[in-house]
Write a protein that holds these residues in place. Structure first.
Motif, short mmCIF file in Angstrom:
data_model
loop_
_atom_site.label_atom_id
_atom_site.label_comp_id
_atom_site.label_asym_id
_atom_site.label_seq_id
_atom_site.Cartn_x
_atom_site.Cartn_y
_atom_site.Cartn_z
N GLY A 149 11.36 -0.24 -3.54
CA GLY A 149 11.10 -0.37 -4.97
C GLY A 149 10.77 -1.78 -5.42
N LYS A 150 10.74 -2.76 -4.53
CA LYS A 150 10.51 -4.15 -4.91
C LYS A 150 9.10 -4.64 -4.53
CE LYS A 150 14.73 -4.63 -6.31
NZ LYS A 150 15.03 -4.53 -7.70
N ASP A 151 8.39 -3.91 -3.68
CA ASP A 151 7.06 -4.34 -3.25
C ASP A 151 6.03 -3.91 -4.30
OD1 ASP A 151 4.84 -5.15 -1.92
OD2 ASP A 151 5.17 -3.91 -0.14
N PRO A 152 5.30 -4.87 -4.90
CA PRO A 152 4.31 -4.49 -5.93
C PRO A 152 3.18 -3.66 -5.35
CG PRO A 152 4.25 -6.86 -5.50
CD PRO A 152 5.39 -6.29 -4.72
N ALA A 153 2.88 -3.80 -4.07
CA ALA A 153 1.81 -3.01 -3.47
C ALA A 153 2.16 -1.54 -3.41
CB ALA A 153 1.51 -3.53 -2.07
N LEU A 154 3.44 -1.24 -3.41
CA LEU A 154 3.87 0.16 -3.34
C LEU A 154 4.12 0.74 -4.71
CD1 LEU A 154 6.34 -0.03 -0.33
CD2 LEU A 154 3.95 0.67 -0.32
N ASN A 155 3.83 -0.01 -5.76
CA ASN A 155 4.03 0.46 -7.14
C ASN A 155 5.46 0.94 -7.38
OD1 ASN A 155 1.34 -0.08 -7.73
ND2 ASN A 155 0.69 1.97 -7.06
N SER A 156 6.40 0.20 -6.90
CA SER A 156 7.84 0.46 -7.11
C SER A 156 8.27 1.83 -6.59
CB SER A 156 8.19 0.33 -8.60
OG SER A 156 7.93 -0.97 -9.03
N ARG A 157 7.64 2.27 -5.51
CA ARG A 157 8.06 3.54 -4.90
C ARG A 157 9.20 3.27 -3.92
NH1 ARG A 157 2.63 6.06 -2.88
NH2 ARG A 157 1.58 4.28 -3.77
N ARG A 159 9.47 4.93 -1.10
CA ARG A 159 9.04 5.30 0.25
C ARG A 159 7.74 4.59 0.59
NH1 ARG A 159 4.68 8.35 0.13
NH2 ARG A 159 4.21 9.64 -1.65
N ALA A 160 7.44 4.55 1.86
CA ALA A 160 6.18 3.95 2.29
C ALA A 160 5.04 4.89 1.92
CB ALA A 160 6.21 3.72 3.79
N PRO A 161 3.83 4.34 1.66
CA PRO A 161 2.71 5.21 1.31
C PRO A 161 2.28 6.07 2.49
CG PRO A 161 1.99 2.94 1.52
CD PRO A 161 3.48 2.94 1.64
N SER A 162 1.76 7.23 2.19
CA SER A 162 1.29 8.12 3.24
C SER A 162 0.02 7.54 3.86
CB SER A 162 1.00 9.51 2.67
OG SER A 162 -0.12 9.43 1.80
#
Length: 183
Positions: A149-157, A159-162
């Motif tokens: 939830g802290k990585d801006p590239a993951l949009n605060s998700r 889980r890791a992106p698919s």
């Protein structure tokens, strides 16, 4: 490895003390088989806590010796054959008996109630008052790791992106680079 640890006295009623007591009480197959070599005396049965069987071996052996001495050769030989047959059966019996005795000892050792009361607020594991703050500090120190939830590239998700999402992000990145280089 040395077996010196078995002789340590750790005092108390903790798991280590229970394990030490258990190791000292447990029956050993090798010892039982060594004693089986002296089967007319029934020592292996004594070792495995079968007093009645031990005395049956002794009495039968005494009767067989008395039969030889008094001249009753065939009854004495028959009794010796029976004793030997039971000794051969005891080869398998020792395995089962040692397993049963050791299992009972383990259950007794681990289910025994401790004489020392549990510490206040004990929940089955060690806890420290400042442990939560310490863990938060250590979470921030891990190199290359970004908390969920802290990585801006993951949009605060969380889980890791698919794989498909990663492909879409790479396409968008390459498109933005090609657009910026054409300007």
């Amino acid at each position: 490895m040395s077996d010196a640890w078995k002789n340590l006295n750790l005092e108390g009623d903790g798991l280590q003390a229970a394990n030490l007591k258990l190791v000292q009480q447990m029956k050993k197959r090798r010892q039982a088989y060594i004693l089986l070599a002296f089967f007319p005396l029934g020592l292996h049965r004594d070792y495995l806590e079968d007093v009645r069987g031990a005395w049956l071996y002794r009495i039968a052996s005494i009767i067989a010796v008395a039969g030889f001495w008094l001249g009753y050769l065939w009854p004495a030989l028959t009794l010796v054959a029976l004793i030997t047959g039971f000794a051969l059966y005891d080869i398998r019996w020792i395995e089962d008996k040692v397993t049963a005795i050791n299992k009972a000892l383990r259950i007794q050792a681990y289910k025994a109630k401790p004489s020392v009361p549990m510490p206040k607020d004990f929940r089955g594991r060690y806890t420290d008052e400042g442990l939560d703050d310490y863990l938060k500090l250590k979470e921030q120190e891990r190199g290359g790791h970004v908390a969920p939830g802290k990585d801006p590239a993951l949009n605060s998700r969380s889980r890791a992106p698919s794989f498909a999402e990663q492909e879409a992000m790479l396409k968008a990145l390459s498109k933005s680079k090609s657009d910026s280089s054409s300007d």
